[in-house]
Structure formats: C-alpha cells, structure tokens
Scaffold this motif. Structure first.
Motif, PDB file in Angstrom:
ATOM      1  N   LYS A  18      38.092 -12.694  56.354  1.00 23.57           N
ATOM      2  CA  LYS A  18      38.191 -14.126  56.632  1.00 23.57           C
ATOM      3  C   LYS A  18      39.495 -14.712  56.114  1.00 23.57           C
ATOM      4  CE  LYS A  18      35.674 -18.473  56.241  1.00 23.57           C
ATOM      5  NZ  LYS A  18      34.446 -19.164  55.791  1.00 23.57           N
ATOM      6  N   TRP A  19      39.966 -14.206  54.965  1.00 24.97           N
ATOM      7  CA  TRP A  19      41.115 -14.813  54.304  1.00 24.97           C
ATOM      8  C   TRP A  19      42.403 -14.014  54.458  1.00 24.97           C
ATOM      9  CZ3 TRP A  19      40.480 -19.662  53.409  1.00 24.97           C
ATOM     10  CH2 TRP A  19      39.163 -20.130  53.316  1.00 24.97           C
ATOM     11  N   PRO A  28      40.237 -20.688  58.368  1.00 23.76           N
ATOM     12  CA  PRO A  28      39.449 -19.644  59.035  1.00 23.76           C
ATOM     13  C   PRO A  28      37.947 -19.961  59.050  1.00 23.76           C
ATOM     14  CG  PRO A  28      39.960 -18.958  56.802  1.00 23.76           C
ATOM     15  CD  PRO A  28      40.528 -20.349  56.972  1.00 23.76           C
ATOM     16  N   GLU A  33      31.510 -14.804  57.142  1.00 21.72           N
ATOM     17  CA  GLU A  33      31.553 -14.775  55.688  1.00 21.72           C
ATOM     18  C   GLU A  33      31.403 -16.207  55.198  1.00 21.72           C
ATOM     19  OE1 GLU A  33      35.029 -12.951  54.027  1.00 21.72           O
ATOM     20  OE2 GLU A  33      35.163 -11.456  55.609  1.00 21.72           O
ATOM     21  N   ASN A 362      31.955 -21.347  61.952  1.00 23.25           N
ATOM     22  CA  ASN A 362      31.234 -21.030  60.719  1.00 23.25           C
ATOM     23  C   ASN A 362      31.287 -22.250  59.796  1.00 23.25           C
ATOM     24  OD1 ASN A 362      30.487 -20.181  58.152  1.00 23.25           O
ATOM     25  ND2 ASN A 362      31.592 -18.247  58.258  1.00 23.25           N
TER      26      ASN A 362
END
Length: 383
Positions: A18-19, A28, A33, A362
C-alpha cells in the motif's frame, strides 16, 4: 475501545504494498490493507515470538483450530469442529487446493462478478474454467442470481466460488439465499467454496451467516476458507484455515498434501491465535465502530463533493464500491483519478465487465485521509 488510524507520516514508514506502490504524493486507497495499529494481543504475541526466537516451522499440533472455533462461537453462534480444519498460507491458496480436488481439468467454476479479481486467476490455477453468473443489482443492493446459478449447474459446473461477505460490494448474503444455493448445490452435486475472509468485519446489523452454518445441505457441500488477515491486517504473515463440516468434505481437505499445511507462516499462526482470542474482541468491536463511522462519512463526502457518484453503504468490510459512470470519466475512472487527483483506487474493470465506470475505495483509514482523498477527486469535476 476506540481504534484510531495512524497518522500519514507514521504510515509512510511502512514498507508494504500500500505504501510502496506509488510515489509519496499519492494517497493510496487501493489495496486491502488498513491504516490501524495492530490489536494489542497480536502485537504482544509477535513481540514475544521475536524475543524468544520462535521463528521456526509451524508445529504439527497448534491451537489455531480451537481458537477459531471459539471465535466463531462467540461472534457467529457457530460451532465448527476443530478436527475438521486444516491451515494453509492464505485464503487464495486454500481456494486453489480445494478447487483442484473438487473439479476436473477444464471443468467449470461459477464466480459471481463483480468480484475479487484474483478469483479468475485462482480458478485457472486450479485447472478449471471460469463461468460468470453476475450478481443481480436490485436497485437497493446486490443478491445472488439463483436462476442463473441453477442454469450453470444444469450445464455442468462442478463448483461455485462464493464470496461471503462479498468483495467489492460489501454485501452480506442473506441466510435464505445461502440456503437456496446450498440446496441447488446438493441437488446437482456441486461443491461450494466460500471465501469468508471479510466475515469478522460484518457490521452487527448485517446478520452475517457463515455458509457452513446455514443448513445440513450447506454442511454437506461446503468448504469455508477463513483468516484473521483482513480484519487484523495480517496479510503478510500468511495464515488461513480450510473449514469443513461433513465426512465427505473433511476427507477432501485431509487428502491434501502435508506441504499445503506446512506453508502456513509461523508468525501468521501466532498472530491469528491472538486475533481470534477473546482478548481481541474489544479491539475488533472498536474497529467495527470506526469502520461504521467511516462508511457513513464516505457517503456524506461523496454526496457533498461528487454528487454524480453512486455508492451504497456496505454491510461489511472497509471496501467501497463506487459507480462513477455519471461523471463521464470513462470505463476505468481510477486511471484518471490517479493521474489528475493523485489518489490510488482499485480499477473497477478488474472485477469483471460489471466494473466498468466503477472504482473500489479502501476506507480503512483516518477520517482526515478519507476526506482529503474525496476532496482531491472532486477537483476533477471542476476541470
């Protein structure tokens, strides 16, 4: 207990997908996640393992099955038998290994799009072919197309890959639909493989029912694959359970090679036992309250800033399925959003043809990040 997301500077220290997939100027909100700290019991279990060097192979006898059975009893009033479970690395691996046993090469497996994109690849990895029977959009939600599923079974499909709760819509399939599916599967001798990875994240009013708890027919034909990974953000630690409830299905799972079970991660198992423990219930309840607030905040933000967006508040999870077709941003609006708004969302068409014009967002993050993301996206509407 209140579960609060970490700050953006803290999150930027993470090295997970994700990062690290996008530059630092991108928010993101694509991969599944979450941005929350670990549950205290999970952190303690992992810290203790590091302290004593408990980093070897997974043991042949572990408390994982009993821990999940106790969790299922507390959370779902379901009493699966620990003796009818086996662990593996993750839900996807469990799905593939079961499908290999319940289908023939070239056989057909029903999927219900829009659905988690790897489902298509998992069916192919198992040597079978995908047969699409899309969910029905009722105007108020989504439901299984039982008529279409019957037709697929009549035409020879040997399995169906169920997603309950459903990804990306967040739908908790109602007990009546699941019972009807079980009856159809029993009638035609079809296996139901139920991905229940998002189950711990079903909101209380959604009345989530595990497939194997639905009926005798479901217990006869069903396989559930479960994990603590989505609720407790443990995907990188590799641990899932294949759960059965009949002699026939248990024999299938017992017949899998021992290596399938040995692929379970030691840290994943230790973390899952802690996550499924009663000690983590308060943390999970707090997380559900936070996600409830976020799913409703997202509705408010979209209504205010992107009125053309169509979004239904999901029953479960932290994933929002958003129809942006009315905005005129093309079949894959996430591409334009990434380029012009610097917000990364999951591409809607990856979930099937039904995902044209959609994105998956998300919202398992802070209200501040969620607000900034929607405000960034809204700038496109003013161009």
């Amino acid at each position: 207990m209140q579960v609060t997301a970490l700050s953006l500077p803290e999150l930027r220290e993470r090295s997970s997908e994700k990062w690290r997939e996008y530059p630092a100027d991108v928010l993101p909100l694509f991969v599944a996640e979450t941005d929350f700290p670990l549950a205290p019991a999970v952190s303690a279990a992992l810290q203790r393992a590091v302290e004593i060097g408990d980093t070897g192979y997974v043991a042949s006898r572990t408390p994982l099955a009993e821990a999940f059975a106790a969790f299922a009893h507390r959370r779902y009033a379901w009493n699966p038998d620990p003796a009818r479970m086996r662990s593996t690395a993750d839900v996807s691996m469990g799905i593939v290994e079961i499908l290999r046993r319940v289908t023939q090469p070239g056989g057909q497996v029903v999927v219900t799009p829009p659905v988690y994109p790897p489902f298509y690849d998992l069916v192919e990895e198992a040597g079978a072919e995908v047969l699409r029977v899309p969910l029905i959009d009722t105007g108020a939600g989504w439901k299984l197309d039982l008529v279409g599923i019957r037709t697929a079974f009549e035409d020879g499909a040997s399995a169906i890959l169920l997603c309950n709760p459903h990804n990306p819509t967040g739908t908790v399939h109602d007990r009546e639909s699941l019972a009807a599916l079980a009856e159809l599967a029993a009638e035609f001798g079809v296996a139901v493989v139920s991905d229940e990875i998002h189950a711990p994240l079903a909101q209380p009013e959604a009345n989530y029912t595990p497939f194997l708890a639905v009926s005798d027919a479901a217990r006869l034909v069903g396989y559930a694959v479960v994990s603590a990974s989505k609720a407790f953000n443990l995907a990188g630690l590799k641990c899932a359970l294949m759960v059965t409830s009949s002699d026939q299905t248990s024999a299938v799972v017992r017949s899998l090679p021992v290596e399938v079970e040995w692929r379970t991660g030691q840290f994943g198992l230790l973390a899952a036992v802690a996550a499924f423990s009663e000690e983590s219930d308060a943390w999970l309840d707090g997380l559900l309250r936070t996600l409830d607030e976020n799913r409703r905040l997202l509705h408010e933000l979209l209504t205010e800033h992107i009125p053309g967006a169509r979004y239904r508040i999901p029953d479960a999870g932290y994933l929002a399925w958003i129809d942006l077709s009315a905005c005129g941003w093309g079949d894959n609006p996430a591409r334009r959003i990434l380029k012009e708004a610097k917000v990364a969302l999951h591409f809607g068409p990856a979930f099937g043809a039904e995902g044209a014009g959609h994105v998956r967002l998300n919202f398992g993050t802070s209200p501040e990040i969620l607000t900034e993301a929607v405000e960034r996206i809204a700038t496109i509407t003013r161009q």
